[in-house]
Design a protein around this motif. Sequence first.
Motif, short mmCIF file in Angstrom:
data_model
loop_
_atom_site.label_atom_id
_atom_site.label_comp_id
_atom_site.label_asym_id
_atom_site.label_seq_id
_atom_site.Cartn_x
_atom_site.Cartn_y
_atom_site.Cartn_z
N ARG A 1 -59.18 45.62 54.54
CA ARG A 1 -60.08 46.01 55.63
C ARG A 1 -59.93 45.14 56.87
NH1 ARG A 1 -65.87 45.96 53.06
NH2 ARG A 1 -66.42 46.62 55.18
N VAL A 2 -59.18 44.06 56.78
CA VAL A 2 -58.98 43.14 57.92
C VAL A 2 -57.50 43.10 58.26
CG1 VAL A 2 -59.25 40.80 58.79
CG2 VAL A 2 -60.99 41.76 57.27
N HIS A 3 -57.20 43.34 59.53
CA HIS A 3 -55.80 43.42 59.98
C HIS A 3 -55.57 42.40 61.08
CE1 HIS A 3 -51.93 44.83 61.18
NE2 HIS A 3 -52.35 45.40 62.31
N PHE A 4 -54.56 41.54 60.91
CA PHE A 4 -54.14 40.57 61.92
C PHE A 4 -52.91 41.13 62.64
CE2 PHE A 4 -56.43 38.16 58.76
CZ PHE A 4 -57.10 37.17 59.46
N THR A 5 -52.99 41.31 63.94
CA THR A 5 -51.85 41.87 64.67
C THR A 5 -50.87 40.81 65.16
OG1 THR A 5 -52.85 41.76 66.89
CG2 THR A 5 -53.39 43.68 65.53
N GLY A 6 -51.33 39.57 65.32
CA GLY A 6 -50.53 38.58 66.03
C GLY A 6 -50.53 38.89 67.52
N ARG A 7 -49.63 38.26 68.26
CA ARG A 7 -49.55 38.51 69.69
C ARG A 7 -48.96 39.89 69.95
NH1 ARG A 7 -47.46 32.93 72.51
NH2 ARG A 7 -48.18 34.01 74.36
N VAL A 8 -49.56 40.60 70.89
CA VAL A 8 -49.11 41.96 71.19
C VAL A 8 -48.95 42.10 72.70
CG1 VAL A 8 -50.30 42.90 69.16
CG2 VAL A 8 -51.47 42.89 71.39
#
Length: 397
Positions: A275-282
């Motif tokens: 349920r938790v998503h880390f995208t990093g730098r975008v």
Amino acid sequence: MHTVTSHPDSAPIRILIGCDTFAPDVNGAARFAERLAAGLVRRGHEVHVAAPSKKHRLGGAFLETIEGEQMTVYRLPSWRWYPHDWLRFVLPWRARHYARKVLDQVRPDVIHIQSHIVIGRALAHEGAKRGIRVVATNHVMPENVFDFTLLPERAKRLFVRWGWRDADRVLRRAAAITTPTRRAADFLERNTYRRGVLPVSCGLRASDYTAVVGPREQHKLVFVGRVTLEKEIDVIIRALLRLDPALNASFTIVGDGDQRKNLEKLVAELGLTDRVHFTGRVSDEALRGYLTDASVFVIASIAELQSIATMEAMASGLPIVAADAMALPHLVQHGENGYLFQPGNDRELAEAVTHVLTAQPEEYERMQHASLEAVQSHDIDRTLDTFESLYRGTPVA
């Protein structure tokens, strides 16, 4: 001596912007400096930037494209501050030497420093000696700076007091001092001898963001910003666990930072990995997409002097759930465009998010419209008008 006191209202100005953090860094101060510099170039001014290099052996003047505009960036040799994930600094005992070299080349009409730490300090000192007008914008709280040291808590408190006194010694050289909000200006005046600090929004162009007005089919929480300690993202994660499972809410963290691994560990411990998503730098485009697609923007930070990310979320038509701390109440009107919660209180945060996610369609749209209306007062053109007046030494409208 190169002395400038005022300019005709229509005359281009040669401006040197001094930054201790600038592109490719991703943070509020850097983003503001980039938008300011690009906006001034579009208005026909000659803009130069002094900023840390990307490597300690790299230095010199480079033609760089910032926010779609070309300008000369003087990259000063800098070193990585290892307790922090990206922060770089110019050696303090070399900073004035570099400042003199840049000033000799640029011969600016005005210097606009973005902090009093190293580069801003050196430019303010050397510029004042030459009679150049100095404008200072404060984005720095010593409390935040010392979070990135390895000092014990007692020593940190002592250094925070010293940090504010040190800031005062630099800022007194400025003909005008600004900070992003009235609350931040009051905070600066309480901790220094400076008075007459002007609140000037960092600003943004709302038309760069896409707002889809109407209820969402999925419940998506989003946070945008540095993944660092003072952002208190762990409070949001714990609040997610408190939400009714029937809401099927997810949480996307857009950004990166030194706390990412710790937060990923917490997410796994709480059983929230799906349920938790880390995208990093975008990219900026991807960032805007995450905002447009979300249901609510959540920020638990306790140290925001304004929060460009929150303004971006407002421009994307999102209701906001924010900690009742520092400048966030300046952007979030409780019950209007979102809700405020007691800092660190994940139960209150969860209740506020639930109010947003379970709101009737007309209530949800009312909050969206309130965000869109409130962000209009932070238009970047108003910010640029104000700084042009400060650079010229003319009254601010």
